[in-house]
Design a protein around this motif. Sequence first.
Motif, PDB file in Angstrom:
ATOM      1  N   THR A   1       6.382  -3.361  -8.141  1.00  0.00           N
ATOM      2  CA  THR A   1       5.823  -4.445  -8.414  1.00  0.00           C
ATOM      3  C   THR A   1       6.900  -5.908  -8.161  1.00  0.00           C
ATOM      4  O   THR A   1       6.360  -6.833  -7.661  1.00  0.00           O
ATOM      5  N   ILE A   2       8.118  -5.867  -8.785  1.00  0.00           N
ATOM      6  CA  ILE A   2       8.764  -6.822  -8.717  1.00  0.00           C
ATOM      7  C   ILE A   2       9.383  -7.082  -7.175  1.00  0.00           C
ATOM      8  O   ILE A   2       9.575  -8.159  -6.715  1.00  0.00           O
TER       9      ILE A   2
ATOM     10  N   ALA B   1       6.962   7.899 -11.666  1.00  0.00           N
ATOM     11  CA  ALA B   1       6.243   6.820 -11.403  1.00  0.00           C
ATOM     12  C   ALA B   1       6.100   5.565 -12.194  1.00  0.00           C
ATOM     13  O   ALA B   1       5.733   4.419 -11.526  1.00  0.00           O
ATOM     14  N   ILE B   2       6.390   5.609 -13.395  1.00  0.00           N
ATOM     15  CA  ILE B   2       6.275   4.608 -14.130  1.00  0.00           C
ATOM     16  C   ILE B   2       7.589   3.627 -13.963  1.00  0.00           C
ATOM     17  O   ILE B   2       7.380   2.254 -13.698  1.00  0.00           O
ATOM     18  N   TYR B   3       8.593   4.263 -13.619  1.00  0.00           N
ATOM     19  CA  TYR B   3       9.733   3.356 -13.350  1.00  0.00           C
ATOM     20  C   TYR B   3       9.623   2.893 -11.855  1.00  0.00           C
ATOM     21  O   TYR B   3       9.889   1.641 -11.638  1.00  0.00           O
ATOM     22  N   TYR B   4       9.160   3.410 -10.912  1.00  0.00           N
ATOM     23  CA  TYR B   4       8.820   3.204  -9.537  1.00  0.00           C
ATOM     24  C   TYR B   4       7.997   1.826  -9.614  1.00  0.00           C
ATOM     25  O   TYR B   4       7.818   1.046  -8.680  1.00  0.00           O
TER      26      TYR B   4
ATOM     27  N   ILE C   1       0.978  -1.284  -0.116  1.00  0.00           N
ATOM     28  CA  ILE C   1      -0.003   0.088   0.015  1.00  0.00           C
ATOM     29  C   ILE C   1       1.125   1.275  -0.121  1.00  0.00           C
ATOM     30  O   ILE C   1       0.516   2.381  -0.649  1.00  0.00           O
ATOM     31  N   ALA C   2       1.900   1.310   0.854  1.00  0.00           N
ATOM     32  CA  ALA C   2       2.703   2.289   0.800  1.00  0.00           C
ATOM     33  C   ALA C   2       3.387   2.700  -0.624  1.00  0.00           C
ATOM     34  O   ALA C   2       3.431   3.848  -0.677  1.00  0.00           O
ATOM     35  N   SER C   3       3.877   1.680  -1.283  1.00  0.00           N
ATOM     36  CA  SER C   3       4.447   1.770  -2.598  1.00  0.00           C
ATOM     37  C   SER C   3       3.448   2.377  -3.625  1.00  0.00           C
ATOM     38  O   SER C   3       3.909   3.077  -4.375  1.00  0.00           O
ATOM     39  N   VAL C   4       2.119   1.985  -3.720  1.00  0.00           N
ATOM     40  CA  VAL C   4       0.996   2.465  -4.226  1.00  0.00           C
ATOM     41  C   VAL C   4       0.955   3.877  -4.013  1.00  0.00           C
ATOM     42  O   VAL C   4       0.742   4.573  -4.995  1.00  0.00           O
ATOM     43  N   GLY C   5       0.966   4.162  -2.667  1.00  0.00           N
ATOM     44  CA  GLY C   5       0.847   5.669  -2.367  1.00  0.00           C
ATOM     45  C   GLY C   5       1.956   6.462  -2.986  1.00  0.00           C
ATOM     46  O   GLY C   5       1.739   7.582  -3.438  1.00  0.00           O
ATOM     47  N   ASN C   6       3.209   6.090  -2.925  1.00  0.00           N
ATOM     48  CA  ASN C   6       4.159   6.950  -3.501  1.00  0.00           C
ATOM     49  C   ASN C   6       4.019   7.036  -5.132  1.00  0.00           C
ATOM     50  O   ASN C   6       4.184   8.123  -5.539  1.00  0.00           O
ATOM     51  N   ILE C   7       3.417   5.810  -5.640  1.00  0.00           N
ATOM     52  CA  ILE C   7       3.441   6.088  -7.147  1.00  0.00           C
ATOM     53  C   ILE C   7       2.006   7.040  -7.387  1.00  0.00           C
ATOM     54  O   ILE C   7       2.192   7.961  -8.268  1.00  0.00           O
ATOM     55  N   LEU C   8       1.221   6.880  -6.943  1.00  0.00           N
ATOM     56  CA  LEU C   8      -0.174   7.757  -7.146  1.00  0.00           C
ATOM     57  C   LEU C   8       0.239   9.235  -6.638  1.00  0.00           C
ATOM     58  O   LEU C   8      -0.090  10.329  -7.092  1.00  0.00           O
TER      59      LEU C   8
ATOM     60  N   ILE D   1      16.258   4.969  -7.182  1.00  0.00           N
ATOM     61  CA  ILE D   1      16.453   5.604  -8.261  1.00  0.00           C
ATOM     62  C   ILE D   1      14.980   6.390  -8.827  1.00  0.00           C
ATOM     63  O   ILE D   1      14.740   7.365  -9.171  1.00  0.00           O
ATOM     64  N   GLY D   2      14.144   5.328  -8.578  1.00  0.00           N
ATOM     65  CA  GLY D   2      12.554   5.594  -8.604  1.00  0.00           C
ATOM     66  C   GLY D   2      12.306   7.058  -7.792  1.00  0.00           C
ATOM     67  O   GLY D   2      11.509   7.998  -8.204  1.00  0.00           O
TER      68      GLY D   2
END
Length: 532
Positions: A356-357, A348-351, A327-334, A413-414
């Motif tokens: 995901t991986i 956001a795309i790179y992150y 959830i935290a990673s999705v928050g960073n992307i959004l 990097i992301g």
Amino acid sequence: MSPLLALESHLPVLPVLVPLLTAVLLLALGDGLDGRGGSTGLRTLLRARVVSLTSIALSLGIAVAVAVDAHGGEWRVYRLGAWEAPFGIVLVVDRLSALMVLLTQAVALPVAAYACAGWDARGRHFHALLQFQLMGLNGAFLTGDLFNLFVFFEVLLIASYVLLVHGQGRERFQVGVPYVALNLAASGLFLIGVALLYAVTGTLNLADLAVRVGSVTGTDAVLLQVGALLLLVVFGFKAALLPLHLWLPATYAATGAPVAALFALMTKVGVYAIVRVHGVVFGEGAGESALLVAGWLLPLALAGSLIAALGAIASTSLSRLVAWLTIASVGNILAAVALFNAAAWSGAIYYTLHSTIVVAGLFLVTDLLARERGEDADRLATTAPLAQPALLGTLLLVLAASIIGLPPLPGFIGKLMILQATTGPAAPWVWTTLLLVGFLSLLSLSRAGSVMFWKVTPEPASVRRAPARLVAATMLLVAAMVGLSAAAGPLKRYTDAAVVQLLDRDGLARAVLGPARGAEAVRPYRPTGTPQ
């Protein structure tokens, strides 16, 4: 036409068609778990594994070909039944959709290999359901219209309902019932939102919508915005956006490791849909409805990421901790998406690739640790020493370092790409939150690692060793994560180009609707009875 050219012309539909046909074949062949047992049942199960893995490997090759084809920057439009858009069903391949399909297959292959070490034998039709879910994921990334986005959502969700309770167990059924109920409610809202958009614009084709919404005004614009906000609720639920995230930790922690690893892709479908619909269709060229969610998305994303990091600290098991970090990673992307600038979207795309991986790898490592800890499984409690502390500790350390954001791994990097793209009044909030979330993630993972590897009882080390096949499958994900760092330069150039193409609304309209149907040529839709 040569067979090679014919195959190339059908390239966009193959990521959907191959898993569909494979799933049908697997259902016809059976999986050897129908109660017959013996050598016949074992041979049938082995055959199902070979078919499934071969299909995923083939789909991975197709995904590579699709990505290479998309790298040139042209939209590849596939019109099913040769019906012209916006009336027919279209699949649209651009750089972003091709990259997401490639990510899906790259995660699916090691996850399926991991499941083939025995986890798939705990319930029926695992591989057929896996193929159906891959079909839904690929279709959601490739579809060119909203209604078929709904269809592919339902395909992947129906498969996920059964995969969630694979292996059965009381805990899985307890989380499975609300998961199904909430998703059915979200599907109902999806249909209502789609109906409102169609009532106002007369189309659900994303390219057509992108050029129509800018001319919608007055009462019609209000209805259009209501429909768009309903879709934000739906996509936010899929992506686990605050406050629609509470279902995820218990659900992901309760299911099996391969399924949880595969589910790491499902939140990204929600993120992808938000980008396509609210970032492009309702982007800067949408007239009165432009940037409709800009005031909502950033605070919700940042707050969700921070709350998730706190949830990770409070977790009592490693699987639940990883679920909160999802959830935290999705928050960073959004949060990056909510900045609505090209550089942030590229980050956001790179992150997204990284998170995901890494999340998938963390779920598999959690299962490896649970196998060696016996009855304590992945609970953060003192137990006997592990049989392979160096190997499993290294895998956990590398993945944890990336999700925390330590250089030179892709998580760093992301985040750096996102932070560098953050300007204006939002900068202090984004910088503070992302850095604080990274620090809190460090605390939670350090605590988990110290409990599992250092705070052990004086008993002899566990004799349970993680099977080599499972370790090898997990290492594939770790290698893919490291590869993101090694190829960071070319990947950034690709993500930069993907965003430029994504924001080219007129180019998309010409590619999907035809040269004569560019943005300036599309007349606004008027419902029957409206004065001209």
